[in-house]
Design an enzyme around this catalytic site. Structure first.
Site, PDB file in Angstrom:
ATOM      1  N   GLY A  47       0.776  -1.235   0.000  1.00 22.06           N
ATOM      2  CA  GLY A  47       0.000   0.000   0.000  1.00 22.06           C
ATOM      3  C   GLY A  47       0.808   1.285   0.000  1.00 22.06           C
ATOM      4  O   GLY A  47       0.379   2.301  -0.533  1.00 22.06           O
ATOM      5  N   GLU A 102       3.578   4.209   6.141  1.00 24.48           N
ATOM      6  CA  GLU A 102       2.381   3.359   6.006  1.00 24.48           C
ATOM      7  C   GLU A 102       1.339   4.043   5.124  1.00 24.48           C
ATOM      8  O   GLU A 102       1.332   5.268   4.989  1.00 24.48           O
ATOM      9  CB  GLU A 102       1.783   3.092   7.387  1.00 24.48           C
ATOM     10  CG  GLU A 102       2.010   1.688   7.917  1.00 24.48           C
ATOM     11  CD  GLU A 102       1.216   0.605   7.172  1.00 24.48           C
ATOM     12  OE1 GLU A 102       0.900   0.750   5.972  1.00 24.48           O
ATOM     13  OE2 GLU A 102       0.899  -0.408   7.815  1.00 24.48           O
ATOM     14  N   ASP A 103       0.449   3.249   4.561  1.00 21.32           N
ATOM     15  CA  ASP A 103      -0.622   3.817   3.757  1.00 21.32           C
ATOM     16  C   ASP A 103      -1.777   4.316   4.626  1.00 21.32           C
ATOM     17  O   ASP A 103      -2.245   5.429   4.484  1.00 21.32           O
ATOM     18  CB  ASP A 103      -1.124   2.807   2.702  1.00 21.32           C
ATOM     19  CG  ASP A 103      -1.465   1.441   3.289  1.00 21.32           C
ATOM     20  OD1 ASP A 103      -1.306   1.226   4.520  1.00 21.32           O
ATOM     21  OD2 ASP A 103      -1.903   0.564   2.516  1.00 21.32           O
ATOM     22  N   ASP A 106      -5.817   1.738  10.516  1.00 26.41           N
ATOM     23  CA  ASP A 106      -7.214   1.432  10.801  1.00 26.41           C
ATOM     24  C   ASP A 106      -7.339   1.087  12.285  1.00 26.41           C
ATOM     25  O   ASP A 106      -7.637   1.945  13.101  1.00 26.41           O
ATOM     26  CB  ASP A 106      -7.666   0.302   9.880  1.00 26.41           C
ATOM     27  CG  ASP A 106      -9.125  -0.062  10.065  1.00 26.41           C
ATOM     28  OD1 ASP A 106      -9.829   0.650  10.804  1.00 26.41           O
ATOM     29  OD2 ASP A 106      -9.570  -1.055   9.478  1.00 26.41           O
ATOM     30  N   PHE A 155     -14.366   2.081   3.451  1.00 24.17           N
ATOM     31  CA  PHE A 155     -13.264   1.394   2.787  1.00 24.17           C
ATOM     32  C   PHE A 155     -12.662   2.283   1.713  1.00 24.17           C
ATOM     33  O   PHE A 155     -13.355   2.807   0.849  1.00 24.17           O
ATOM     34  CB  PHE A 155     -13.675   0.033   2.226  1.00 24.17           C
ATOM     35  CG  PHE A 155     -12.480  -0.868   2.134  1.00 24.17           C
ATOM     36  CD1 PHE A 155     -11.994  -1.505   3.277  1.00 24.17           C
ATOM     37  CD2 PHE A 155     -11.790  -1.028   0.945  1.00 24.17           C
ATOM     38  CE1 PHE A 155     -10.845  -2.292   3.227  1.00 24.17           C
ATOM     39  CE2 PHE A 155     -10.643  -1.820   0.881  1.00 24.17           C
ATOM     40  CZ  PHE A 155     -10.172  -2.457   2.025  1.00 24.17           C
TER      41      PHE A 155
HETATM   42  P1  IMP Z   1      -4.631  -1.950  10.835  1.00 23.89           P
HETATM   43  O1  IMP Z   1      -3.602  -2.979  11.263  1.00 23.89           O
HETATM   44  O2  IMP Z   1      -6.025  -2.346  11.203  1.00 23.89           O
HETATM   45  O3  IMP Z   1      -4.297  -0.555  11.298  1.00 23.89           O
HETATM   46  O4  IMP Z   1      -4.674  -1.981   9.279  1.00 23.89           O
HETATM   47  C1  IMP Z   1      -3.639  -1.490   8.560  1.00 23.89           C
HETATM   48  C2  IMP Z   1      -3.558  -2.096   7.170  1.00 23.89           C
HETATM   49  O5  IMP Z   1      -4.817  -2.603   6.694  1.00 23.89           O
HETATM   50  C3  IMP Z   1      -3.167  -1.012   6.211  1.00 23.89           C
HETATM   51  O6  IMP Z   1      -1.771  -0.970   6.074  1.00 23.89           O
HETATM   52  C4  IMP Z   1      -3.850  -1.417   4.938  1.00 23.89           C
HETATM   53  O7  IMP Z   1      -3.027  -2.274   4.199  1.00 23.89           O
HETATM   54  C5  IMP Z   1      -5.075  -2.167   5.380  1.00 23.89           C
HETATM   55  N1  IMP Z   1      -6.284  -1.305   5.371  1.00 23.89           N
HETATM   56  C6  IMP Z   1      -6.937  -0.796   6.431  1.00 23.89           C
HETATM   57  N2  IMP Z   1      -7.991  -0.055   6.064  1.00 23.89           N
HETATM   58  C7  IMP Z   1      -7.992  -0.075   4.710  1.00 23.89           C
HETATM   59  C8  IMP Z   1      -8.840   0.551   3.723  1.00 23.89           C
HETATM   60  O8  IMP Z   1      -9.818   1.275   3.992  1.00 23.89           O
HETATM   61  N3  IMP Z   1      -8.515   0.317   2.424  1.00 23.89           N
HETATM   62  C9  IMP Z   1      -7.454  -0.463   2.058  1.00 23.89           C
HETATM   63  N4  IMP Z   1      -6.637  -1.049   2.951  1.00 23.89           N
HETATM   64  C10 IMP Z   1      -6.905  -0.863   4.274  1.00 23.89           C
HETATM   65 MG    MG Z   2      -0.693  -1.917   4.428  1.00 20.98          MG
END
Ligand code: IMP
Ligand code: MG
Length: 179
Positions: A47, A102-103, A106, A155
Site C-alpha cells: 500500500g 504506512e498507507d 485502521d 473502505f
Molecule cells: P490496521 O492494522 O487495522 O491498522 O490496518 C492497517 C492495514 O490494513 C493497512 O496498512 C492497509 O493495508 C489495510 N487497510 C486498512 N484499512 C484499509 C482501507 O480502507 N482500504 C485499504 N486497505 C486498508
Molecule cells: Mg498496508
C-alpha cells in the site's frame, strides 16, 4: 465524474493534487528534521509504495529506502486480525534513524506490530508516518507519529490502497461503495 468512478462506484475523497501538496510539506519537514542523519525510510508493501516514492523523490537530503512486506487484510475489506511478515528489510538498522511509511492506520494493529519489531532491532530512532488515518474511536492499539489526512471509517482505495488487490493505481483517494 471520471469513467472509473462511475464503473466502480467510487467517490473521490482527496484529489491527487491535494495528496501531493501535503506530501511536499512533509518532505520539507523531514529534510530539516533528518539533515545529515541519512535516515532509512521503510515503506510497507504494497500500500505505501506510491507514498514512499512520492515522498522520497521530493526530499533533498541523503537517505536510503527499503521495503517491508506485511499483510493483515486478505482479499477482503475485513481484517483477518493477524499480522504476517511477507518480506523483511534487507539491512541492519542498528544505530540508524528509521522512518516507517504506512498507507493507512485502521485498528493500529499493524503499526503496533511494527513498533515492537523495530524496538528489538536497536534503531537510533523510529518515527511512524501514515498517509491516512481512519477517523475512528474504535480500539486503536497504536497511532502514527504523523498522519497526513484523516479519513472517515469507510473502505478506501487508490494511491496505493487496494480492495482485493485492485484499484491501487487510481491517482487520488476514493471511498469504494460497493463492497
Ligand atoms: P490496521 O492494522 O487495522 O491498522 O490496518 C492497517 C492495514 O490494513 C493497512 O496498512 C492497509 O493495508 C489495510 N487497510 C486498512 N484499512 C484499509 C482501507 O480502507 N482500504 C485499504 N486497505 C486498508
Ligand atoms: Mg498496508
Amino acid at each position: 465524474m471520471k469513467e472509473y468512478e462511475k464503473k466502480y462506484q467510487l467517490e473521490e475523497i482527496l484529489t491527487q493534487e491535494e495528496v501531493e501538496a501535503k506530501i511536499s510539506e512533509l518532505a520539507e519537514i523531514l529534510d530539516k528534521e533528518y539533515k545529515d542523519q541519512n535516515p532509512i525510510i521503510i515503506g510497507i508493501l504494497n500500500g505505501a509504495v506510491y507514498f514512499l516514492t512520492s515522498l522520497t523523490q521530493k526530499m533533498k537530503i541523503d537517505l536510503e529506502i527499503d521495503l517491508m512486506g506485511l499483510s493483515s487484510y486478505r482479499n477482503s475489506s475485513v481484517s483477518s486480525g493477524k499480522v504476517q511478515i511477507t518480506k523483511d528489510i534487507s539491512r541492519d538498522i542498528e544505530g540508524r534513524p528509521v522512518i516507517i511509511i504506512e498507507d493507512i492506520i485502521d485498528t493500529g494493529r499493524t503499526l503496533q506490530y511494527l513498533t515492537n519489531y523495530f524496538a528489538n532491532q536497536k534503531a537510533k530512532s523510529v518515527e511512524t508516518i501514515t498517509l491516512l488515518e481512519k477517523d475512528v474511536e474504535k480500539v486503536t492499539s497504536k497511532r502514527a507519529d504523523r498522519a497526513l489526512f484523516k479519513v472517515p471509517d469507510v473502505f478506501i482505495v487508490g494511491y496505493g490502497l487496494d480492495y482485493a488487490n485492485k484499484y491501487r493505481n487510481l491517482p487520488g483517494i476514493f471511498e469504494i461503495k460497493n463492497v
